[in-house]
Design a protein around this motif. Structure first.
Motif, short mmCIF file in Angstrom:
data_model
loop_
_atom_site.label_atom_id
_atom_site.label_comp_id
_atom_site.label_asym_id
_atom_site.label_seq_id
_atom_site.Cartn_x
_atom_site.Cartn_y
_atom_site.Cartn_z
N TYR A 136 0.83 -1.22 0.00
CA TYR A 136 0.00 0.00 0.00
C TYR A 136 0.86 1.26 0.00
O TYR A 136 0.51 2.25 0.64
CB TYR A 136 -0.93 -0.01 1.22
N THR A 137 1.95 1.23 -0.72
CA THR A 137 2.84 2.39 -0.79
C THR A 137 2.08 3.64 -1.23
O THR A 137 1.43 3.65 -2.27
CB THR A 137 3.99 2.13 -1.79
N HIS A 239 9.07 9.13 0.19
CA HIS A 239 7.66 8.96 -0.18
C HIS A 239 6.80 10.20 0.04
O HIS A 239 5.96 10.53 -0.79
CB HIS A 239 7.05 7.79 0.60
N ILE A 240 6.96 10.84 1.19
CA ILE A 240 6.12 11.98 1.52
C ILE A 240 6.43 13.14 0.57
O ILE A 240 7.59 13.44 0.31
CB ILE A 240 6.31 12.40 2.98
N GLY A 241 5.39 13.76 0.07
CA GLY A 241 5.55 14.82 -0.92
C GLY A 241 5.37 14.34 -2.34
O GLY A 241 5.27 15.14 -3.27
N LEU A 242 5.29 13.02 -2.51
CA LEU A 242 5.00 12.42 -3.82
C LEU A 242 3.51 12.10 -3.87
O LEU A 242 2.81 12.18 -2.86
CB LEU A 242 5.84 11.16 -4.01
N PRO A 243 2.96 11.77 -5.04
CA PRO A 243 1.52 11.50 -5.16
C PRO A 243 1.01 10.47 -4.16
O PRO A 243 1.65 9.45 -3.93
CB PRO A 243 1.39 11.00 -6.60
N MET A 244 -0.13 10.76 -3.57
CA MET A 244 -0.80 9.85 -2.63
C MET A 244 -2.14 9.43 -3.22
O MET A 244 -2.79 10.22 -3.92
CB MET A 244 -1.03 10.57 -1.29
N TYR A 245 -2.57 8.21 -2.91
CA TYR A 245 -3.78 7.67 -3.53
C TYR A 245 -4.75 7.14 -2.47
O TYR A 245 -4.35 6.77 -1.37
CB TYR A 245 -3.42 6.55 -4.51
N ALA A 246 -6.01 7.11 -2.82
CA ALA A 246 -7.02 6.49 -1.98
C ALA A 246 -7.05 4.99 -2.28
O ALA A 246 -6.77 4.57 -3.41
CB ALA A 246 -8.40 7.10 -2.24
N LYS A 247 -7.39 4.19 -1.28
CA LYS A 247 -7.37 2.74 -1.46
C LYS A 247 -8.32 2.30 -2.56
O LYS A 247 -8.02 1.38 -3.34
CB LYS A 247 -7.75 2.05 -0.14
N GLN A 256 1.92 2.98 -9.42
CA GLN A 256 1.94 3.31 -7.99
C GLN A 256 3.38 3.44 -7.48
O GLN A 256 3.71 4.41 -6.77
CB GLN A 256 1.21 2.23 -7.20
N MET A 257 4.23 2.48 -7.82
CA MET A 257 5.59 2.48 -7.30
C MET A 257 6.48 3.53 -7.95
O MET A 257 7.33 4.14 -7.30
CB MET A 257 6.22 1.09 -7.46
#
Length: 347
Positions: A136-137, A239-247, A256-257
């Motif tokens: 779940y990255t 990771h933080i500051g890069l695109p984030m997604y909803a499950k 995603q990776m």
């Protein structure tokens, strides 16, 4: 088609979602490299590095025994570097089963490096890193690295002071996590294993380095805090500051990776303290998590060429670039909830 809601919001808008390359194509190229690799490439190099750091243990003890402050400082530095290499680098690899082709060794090695040497619960490490972070990255609420956030702390305190408290807080966090999970048998095992590891280290400092009990404990703290600031930094920089997604709108794995993971440049001091798969080959590691550090380094040209020849990003930033970004946008990245990237793609 866009990766984000607003046009021109960032570079990910240019990704052609209707023409994404297949992960299987990348996998086949990497498999060729793996099949051509010897045991030395697959596992031997990392075990040789482990042997070198283990050999530093008696050297550090003898240096700390010296009456020279220069020698004592060098000994503490070597002790801390060794601890990080074994606990972080090898702990990370062993949790992924990357140190041996025999998977029956995965758990025992993980217990050794994560729990006995690293003083963190191997059970919690597996839950947090293997079961949540990797699948779940950058999925908000599950694998978005929010466990590293402390929004109540001011930016400079979080970035440069709080990490120094990591050594004494590590066992406390483990105990609290196991109690919350109601893993009471796991708690007993953890206390025995981690307690044994700390006992051996303190005993060695008292009997070889001729330290007092409090002096030995202070050296344990100082040596483990030595690399705690970059340790916290690299864990949020990647990771933080890069695109984030909803499950519910989780993108395909390759997208995603590649959009949610970042590589830092190679640096001998932190490369061998934390490992290539955490520093300069983090993208490769998230795509192929069962490979050793040396193999991540070996497939790096293949992965970078494949991604750069496609429409997908290959994220690489310098340590100072990310540090400046986090200091400037600390409230946005570390205090507020991470914004969800609107993903519209072919699943």
């Amino acid at each position: 088609m866009k990766a984000n809601g607003k046009k021109g919001e960032n570079v990910y808008d240019s990704v052609k979602l209707d023409n994404l390359p297949k992960f299987s194509d990348l996998r086949s190229k990497v498999d060729v490299v793996i099949k051509q690799s010897s045991w030395w490439d697959l596992y031997g190099v990392d075990w040789a590095i482990t042997g070198i750091f283990v050999a530093l243990f008696p050297v550090s003890l003898l240096l700390i025994r010296s009456e020279s402050w220069v020698n004592i400082g060098t000994g503490i530095f070597l002790l801390g570097w060794m601890h990080s290499a074994l606990a972080t680098k090898n702990g990370h690899l062993s949790a992924h089963g990357s140190l041996s082709s025999n998977k029956s060794w995965t758990r025992p090695l993980s217990v050794l490096f994560v729990e006995i040497i690293g003083s963190f619960s191997e059970e919690l490490a597996y839950d947090i890193h293997i079961k949540e972070h990797h699948p779940y990255t950058n999925i908000v609420g599950i694998g978005d690295s929010s466990t590293w956030k402390m929004p109540f702390l001011p930016r400079y305190v979080y970035m440069f002071v709080a990490p120094l408290l990591l050594p004494p807080f590590t066992p406390l966090v483990s105990i609290a996590g196991l109690v919350e999970k109601k893993a009471f048998f796991g708690l007993v095992k953890y206390c025995v294993r981690a307690g044994f590891g700390l006992f051996v280290l303190v005993y060695s400092l008292m009997n070889v380095s001729h330290c007092s009990l409090w002096g030995a404990l202070a050296i344990v703290w100082a040596s483990r805090a030595m690399l705690s600031i970059p340790y916290i930094h690299v864990n949020i920089f990647q990771h933080i500051g890069l695109p984030m997604y909803a499950k519910e709108s989780k993108p395909v794995r390759l997208y995603q990776m590649t959009t949610g993971v970042l590589n830092l440049p190679r640096s001998p001091s932190i490369d061998y303290a934390f490992g290539h798969s955490i520093i300069s080959c983090h993208v490769e590691h998230h795509l192929f998590p069962n490979l050793s550090d040396n193999m991540c380094l070996k497939i790096k040209p293949v992965v970078s060429k494949f991604l750069k020849n496609s429409t997908l990003p290959y994220n690489e930033k310098s340590y100072m670039n990310r540090l400046g970004l986090f200091l400037e946008k600390y409230d946005t990245l570390m205090v507020n909830a991470p914004p969800i990237t609107h993903f519209v793609g072919i699943q």
